[in-house]
Design an enzyme around this catalytic site. Structure first.
Site, mmCIF file in Angstrom:
data_model
loop_
_atom_site.group_PDB
_atom_site.id
_atom_site.type_symbol
_atom_site.label_atom_id
_atom_site.label_comp_id
_atom_site.label_asym_id
_atom_site.label_seq_id
_atom_site.Cartn_x
_atom_site.Cartn_y
_atom_site.Cartn_z
ATOM 1 N N TYR A 340 8.212 72.992 83.845
ATOM 2 C CA TYR A 340 7.139 73.653 83.119
ATOM 3 C C TYR A 340 7.702 74.490 81.965
ATOM 4 O O TYR A 340 8.724 75.139 82.084
ATOM 5 C CB TYR A 340 6.322 74.559 84.059
ATOM 6 C CG TYR A 340 4.933 74.822 83.522
ATOM 7 C CD1 TYR A 340 3.862 74.007 83.900
ATOM 8 C CD2 TYR A 340 4.705 75.836 82.612
ATOM 9 C CE1 TYR A 340 2.592 74.222 83.387
ATOM 10 C CE2 TYR A 340 3.446 76.060 82.094
ATOM 11 C CZ TYR A 340 2.379 75.249 82.488
ATOM 12 O OH TYR A 340 1.135 75.460 81.955
ATOM 13 N N GLU A 374 0.895 81.478 82.823
ATOM 14 C CA GLU A 374 1.083 80.079 83.237
ATOM 15 C C GLU A 374 2.339 79.872 84.076
ATOM 16 O O GLU A 374 2.488 78.856 84.727
ATOM 17 C CB GLU A 374 1.035 79.117 82.049
ATOM 18 C CG GLU A 374 1.996 79.401 80.939
ATOM 19 C CD GLU A 374 1.778 78.472 79.751
ATOM 20 O OE1 GLU A 374 1.494 77.290 79.962
ATOM 21 O OE2 GLU A 374 1.901 78.934 78.615
ATOM 22 N N LYS A 435 6.099 62.410 75.217
ATOM 23 C CA LYS A 435 5.477 63.461 76.008
ATOM 24 C C LYS A 435 4.072 63.078 76.464
ATOM 25 O O LYS A 435 3.307 62.488 75.706
ATOM 26 C CB LYS A 435 5.372 64.742 75.167
ATOM 27 C CG LYS A 435 5.031 65.938 76.043
ATOM 28 C CD LYS A 435 4.094 66.911 75.428
ATOM 29 C CE LYS A 435 3.246 67.546 76.517
ATOM 30 N NZ LYS A 435 3.982 68.075 77.675
HETATM 31 P P1 ATP Z 1 6.729 65.948 79.121
HETATM 32 O O1 ATP Z 1 6.304 67.300 78.631
HETATM 33 O O2 ATP Z 1 7.687 65.298 78.194
HETATM 34 O O3 ATP Z 1 5.573 65.097 79.501
HETATM 35 P P2 ATP Z 1 6.983 66.696 81.846
HETATM 36 O O4 ATP Z 1 5.954 65.737 82.273
HETATM 37 O O5 ATP Z 1 8.101 66.939 82.757
HETATM 38 O O6 ATP Z 1 7.608 66.237 80.440
HETATM 39 P P3 ATP Z 1 4.715 68.454 81.327
HETATM 40 O O7 ATP Z 1 3.886 67.261 81.127
HETATM 41 O O8 ATP Z 1 4.737 69.473 80.243
HETATM 42 O O9 ATP Z 1 6.295 68.093 81.498
HETATM 43 O O10 ATP Z 1 4.321 69.131 82.703
HETATM 44 C C1 ATP Z 1 4.868 70.376 83.072
HETATM 45 C C2 ATP Z 1 5.548 70.293 84.409
HETATM 46 O O11 ATP Z 1 4.577 70.149 85.446
HETATM 47 C C3 ATP Z 1 6.476 69.121 84.597
HETATM 48 O O12 ATP Z 1 7.734 69.348 84.033
HETATM 49 C C4 ATP Z 1 6.524 68.955 86.099
HETATM 50 O O13 ATP Z 1 7.414 69.856 86.706
HETATM 51 C C5 ATP Z 1 5.095 69.291 86.469
HETATM 52 N N1 ATP Z 1 4.273 68.082 86.492
HETATM 53 C C6 ATP Z 1 3.595 67.541 85.467
HETATM 54 N N2 ATP Z 1 2.923 66.442 85.836
HETATM 55 C C7 ATP Z 1 3.192 66.257 87.146
HETATM 56 C C8 ATP Z 1 2.816 65.294 88.110
HETATM 57 N N3 ATP Z 1 1.994 64.304 87.809
HETATM 58 N N4 ATP Z 1 3.320 65.428 89.364
HETATM 59 C C9 ATP Z 1 4.143 66.422 89.683
HETATM 60 N N5 ATP Z 1 4.523 67.376 88.806
HETATM 61 C C10 ATP Z 1 4.067 67.301 87.560
HETATM 62 MG MG MG Z 2 6.706 69.227 79.413
HETATM 63 MG MG MG Z 3 4.395 65.296 81.153
#
Ligand code: ATP
Ligand code: MG
Ligand code: MG
Ligand code: MG
Length: 505
Positions: A340, A374, A435
């Protein structure tokens, strides 16, 4: 002693001139509550510590001050080097107390951690947040008394305090304020007046580095941030298969003695399961998939507002799928690592090539994160777990934020420097994956929107209606102290739709 969770994950503390009484502690976070009363400097200190077994390490009493500490420090080794040899205090509260004796409130400028703290000194009370305010801290103050708690709802029945220009007032809780991020609020006990001392601020200047140096600096900082967040047992990484969480999982897997656990959430409408599976297989994690029906997901809106105590509808939308995931995890007391917050210092939400616009967005986001909550540990705390976010480690932010924008957006990729830093430990398709926000990948934005349009909200008013829904939920579960299980999302949506209609007529 190595512990899986911090000694305390939250607290309510009251300092009174006249003995006084502290309100009964009410937390959304799960845990036992250890109550204690202590007389010092002619005042009474009441504490209620939210803990999972060893609250002693979250309190420290010395001749100069008493410290109440929720959360954890990530640079203990460095901090210990500042103390006389052999001093070696056990817990984080003891360490802060020893540093306070040497540096007074400037001790908080030394800490890299995820915490909220109260220090009672002679004639004054100090309230401190970590650099990011990642453990929210609230207070009310009046002449002769200060009350502070890690959840605003714990102060809803406190006697009304005086206005505090140095802190942020909380909606509809008169006299309740939030301590700003990266700040020590110094409250004079006789007057209740307060002064803010900033202990961290997001860097505004930008550094120019050769590609390889930038990449190495990011890798080193993130690796260290993951390492110091690992407990004695294998951690659980909430994994989407996006670059942010996949990087955390890879670095945790590289550090852990055994396999790390990973978990992905999805709904009956959307998921990122295939992408997460690629990463889990590559890292050989013990991987789980949790599918949450959309109706159940939306039913967790009150719980999300209850935990985050945030009024921002976009933030609530990001946090809703994660809250639903944390509530479904089962077991207790897991240490959870997330990806996050990476998108804030790296400008990951920014889907285009113009660098000025990227740095404008980034500077704005770093200027306005405070109070959104958050990163709050209460989100996983309502499921009995402790979460921590390596990308918002103080040292990681101090590396990421100031990198010149051209290192973040490069060769047509977002978050280029991070992707380049992780190429050797993740599959190429993960490194190159664009992303996708958690609110998108789980279908949360669209299902929440549909809930509103089905209640008669016109398309163009949906975002505003979401804001009204979140406000109403906040008023019910925080201000009025209702339990979220007793709040029906549907009814609140109807109410918001009605409010919108009567305003537009
Ligand atoms: P990106 O930002 O490139 O998509 P990400 O998916 O890791 O990478 P976010 O989409 O910003 O990051 O989501 C924030 C965080 O919330 C993630 O890094 C992860 O730890 C958690 N998260 C997001 N989506 C899921 C999911 N579907 N299942 C479990 N954890 C999630
Ligand atoms: Mg992310
Ligand atoms: Mg993501
Ligand atoms: Mg994701």
């Amino acid at each position: 002693m190595e512990r899986t969770l911090p000694a305390a994950t939250g607290f309510l503390a009251a300092v009174h001139q006249d003995g006084g009484r502290a309100p009964a502690p009410v937390f959304a976070s799960l845990g036992s509550c250890a109550l204690e009363r202590e007389e010092r400097h002619g005042h009474t200190l009441h504490t209620g510590l939210l803990h999972t077994g060893a609250p002693e390490a979250a309190r420290a009493y010395g001749p100069r001050c008493a410290v109440v500490f929720a959360g954890e420090l990530y640079n203990q080794a460095e901090l210990r080097s500042l103390l006389p040899p052999g001093a070696g205090p056990d817990g984080d509260a003891q360490l802060v107390r020893a540093l306070f004796d040497i540096y007074d409130l400037h001790a908080f400028r030394l800490l890299n951690g995820r915490f909220a703290a109260l220090v009672q000194g002679e004639g004054r009370v100090l309230l401190a947040t970590d650099h990011a305010g990642s453990v929210p801290l609230y207070l009310t103050a009046a002449p002769g008394r200060v009350l502070a708690a890690t959840e605003a709802k714990a102060l809803r029945t406190a006697p009304t305090g005086r206005p505090l220009p140095a802190a942020r007032p909380v909606r509809r809780l008169p006299g309740v304020h939030q301590v700003p991020a990266g700040t020590v609020l110094e409250v004079a006990l006789d007057t209740g007046g307060c002064t803010a001392h900033r202990t961290w601020a997001p860097p505004l200047s930008r550094r120019i580095l050769p590609e390889d140096e930038a990449v190495a600096a990011v890798r080193r900082a993130l690796e260290h941030a993951v390492q110091v967040r690992m407990g004695p047992e294998a951690p659980l990484v909430v994994l989407s298969g996006g670059i942010d969480s996949s990087s955390v999982a890879a670095l945790a897997a590289g550090r852990a003695a055994g396999p790390v656990d990973t978990v992905s959430m999805g709904t009956d409408e959307a998921d990122e399961f295939p992408q997460a599976r690629v990463v889990a297989a590559h890292l050989q994690t013990a991987h789980r998939e949790l599918t949450i029906p959309t109706d159940d997901l939306l039913r967790r809106l009150p719980h999300t507002v209850w935990a985050a105590e945030s009024l921002d509808p976009d933030i609530i939308e990001y946090l809703l799928p994660l809250t639903a995931l944390y509530l479904r995890l089962g077991g207790t007391g897991r240490r959870i690592l997330t990806g996050y917050g990476a998108d804030i210092p790296l400008g990951g939400m920014h889907r285009e090539d113009r660098l000025p616009a990227l740095d404008t967005a980034l500077a704005h986001d770093m200027e306005t994160f405070d109070g959104l909550n958050e990163m709050s540990p209460v989100l996983s705390g309502i499921g009995g777990h402790w979460s921590t976010h390596p990308y918002w480690d103080r040292e990681v932010l101090d590396v990421l934020v100031p990198l010149e924008a051209g290192l973040k957006r490069r060769y047509g990729q977002d978050k280029w420097v991070l992707r380049a830093a992780m190429g050797d430990v993740l599959p190429q398709e993960t490194v190159l994956r664009p992303k996708l926000g958690v609110h998108e990948g789980s279908g949360t934005t669209s299902s929440f929107s549909r809930l509103l349009t089905a209640a008669g909200v016109p398309q163009g008013r949906v975002h505003h209606a979401k804001r009204l829904v979140v406000q109403e939920l906040f008023d019910q579960v925080v201000v009025a102290g209702r339990h979220p299980d007793e709040v029906a999302t549907e009814e609140v949506v109807q109410l918001a739709a009605g409010q919108l209609e009567s305003r537009t007529q």
